[in-house]
Motif scaffolding. Sequence first.
Motif, short mmCIF file in Angstrom:
data_model
loop_
_atom_site.label_atom_id
_atom_site.label_comp_id
_atom_site.label_asym_id
_atom_site.label_seq_id
_atom_site.Cartn_x
_atom_site.Cartn_y
_atom_site.Cartn_z
N LEU A 228 35.34 4.82 12.52
CA LEU A 228 36.67 4.29 12.21
C LEU A 228 36.67 2.77 12.11
O LEU A 228 37.54 2.18 11.47
N VAL A 229 35.69 2.12 12.76
CA VAL A 229 35.58 0.68 12.62
C VAL A 229 34.67 0.33 11.44
O VAL A 229 34.98 -0.53 10.62
N PHE A 230 33.53 1.05 11.35
CA PHE A 230 32.50 0.71 10.37
C PHE A 230 32.98 0.88 8.93
O PHE A 230 32.79 0.00 8.10
N ILE A 231 33.63 2.03 8.64
CA ILE A 231 33.98 2.34 7.25
C ILE A 231 34.96 1.31 6.67
O ILE A 231 34.70 0.74 5.62
N PRO A 232 36.09 1.01 7.35
CA PRO A 232 36.96 0.00 6.74
C PRO A 232 36.36 -1.40 6.78
O PRO A 232 36.68 -2.22 5.92
N ALA A 233 35.49 -1.68 7.77
CA ALA A 233 34.93 -3.03 7.88
C ALA A 233 34.07 -3.39 6.66
O ALA A 233 34.05 -4.53 6.23
N ILE A 234 33.37 -2.40 6.09
CA ILE A 234 32.49 -2.69 4.95
C ILE A 234 33.27 -3.26 3.77
O ILE A 234 32.87 -4.24 3.16
N GLY A 235 34.40 -2.66 3.46
CA GLY A 235 35.15 -3.10 2.29
C GLY A 235 36.20 -4.16 2.61
O GLY A 235 37.04 -4.46 1.77
N GLU A 236 36.16 -4.71 3.83
CA GLU A 236 37.18 -5.63 4.30
C GLU A 236 37.33 -6.84 3.38
O GLU A 236 36.34 -7.42 2.93
#
Lengths: 298, 272
Positions: A228-236
Amino acid sequence: MNIGRHTLIGVPYLWLLLLFLVPFGIIFKISLSDIALAIPPYTPSLDLSEGWPGVRDFLRQLDFENYVFLTEDALYWKAYLSSLKIATISTFLALCVGYPIAYAMARAASEWRPTLMMLVILPFWTSFLIRVYAWIGILSTEGYLNQLLLWLGIITDPLQIMNTPTAVYIGIVYTYLPFMILPIYATLERMDDSLLEAAEDLGCSRLSAFWIITFPLSRSGIIAGCFLVFIPAIGEFVIPSLLGGSGTLMIGKVLWEEFFSNRDWPVASAVAIVLLLILVIPIILFQKNQEKTQEADA
Amino acid sequence: MRRFSWFNATSLTLGFAFLYVPMIILVVYSFNESRLVTVWAGFSTRWYGELLRDQAFLDAAWVTVRVAFVSSTIATVLGTMAAYVLVRGGKFMGRTLFSGMIYAPLVMPEVITGLSLLLLFISIGLDRGIFTIILAHTTFSMCYVSVVVSSRLVSFDRSVEEAALDLGCTPFDAFRSVTLPLIAPAVIAGWLLAFTLSLDDLVIASFTAGPSATTLPIKIFSSVRMGVSPEINALSTILIGIVTVGVVTASLVSKRRIVQRERDEKMAGQTA
């Protein structure tokens, strides 16, 4: 009955097809076309109005030049790698910060837990943009953190944190922390305490009981939180552009600039398609983990 | 018995300090007299006055509220329908695709969603403005609504619905008088979530807004890029205040409801 059922399925289905699936087809199509000085700024290589000859023309001209361009220009693969690196490090930091909080929440007296939950969720309802903005005042060279450290005499020159990757790590950990805490808390809260008592009766120290029992039992929560942190962080986009400065390369920012500043729609679309391909793997893994947890609960 | 050690107390204190100190600083310094945000020059409400006189901010706020209200309302209807289909719909053609399209937007990077919708609007020749932002926001927030509502639909006892049908209700009546009241808390929570997501969104709105419409996050973002400004601090304080009142009220109401239910159950137990 049948008409009702058809509308019930049909309306949301059609909405998502038109506004979610079709746009992806369009991105993919534009990623295969050439940039042009026109409005819209690309030459369509697929023209369906011409019927079958149009499709044949498209297939004959088909080249993946925008994708080839992505591999040739170091900017792009560096941005992808740097996004992956920043997302990985931030996820790890969020786990280190979030786990003790979730653990302490699960240990707190049960009448306190709803209040603690509310305190974790409250920042999530507050504007994301404002929470990132709050850190500009803290981290900048004349900011509150530097003022405090200078006043305490810990440093003699102000630290440069703003516009470095460190500021981005802090921003991501801060804004996504609730997503890490909540799933971990959910697994820890359900845990059967008698296991720990048994371990201690059998002579385990509290620390080793934690590593042998508590930590493995909270694994599904840890995995869920990390994704839940990693996935949105990539496209931030917001965090690197407000806190990261020009020195921090992240793919969400590259895509934004490709589109709004360079107006190169075909390359922006190709960047988006590659980003999607990268994200497919963690998303599938996440889905698997969720299904497994649900089966275990059932 | 769960033990609460000094270690737990420290991590809770430090953790909540980390979560709340930045926001507290923002709130405190919004009452700062000086334009230099990091230097305290005495108490003043001057920036609130300037904010309320700034027509561009007020216009953007009004656009944002309208977009959020309309998009979250449509999203709640569509999302509830989608949840009902997913949980109660049984098998139908393209079910896997349907559930995929419900879950995918939740993990999709905003830049991709924004870009794809913009390209769609341009290719069908739709003028960008408030209407396109509403379409975009409805699309991603209906998925959140559907997840919230379906988790409630899964958890409640289906036999009450079946009883209503056996007693001669049409499926629509059964939905209206039995199912809907039971899932109402989740529907309301879904609407609130959709509303907040729409208020908050910068990236998708930037792609789909076009030059004619500016939302509050777009306005905030363009002035924040220049650095910290006292007006933005004042605006943040107002937004934080609204959210705090909302969340605290909601949690007090739900706590009261739980206490009430426990009392009712006890009473029922005594009479039985």
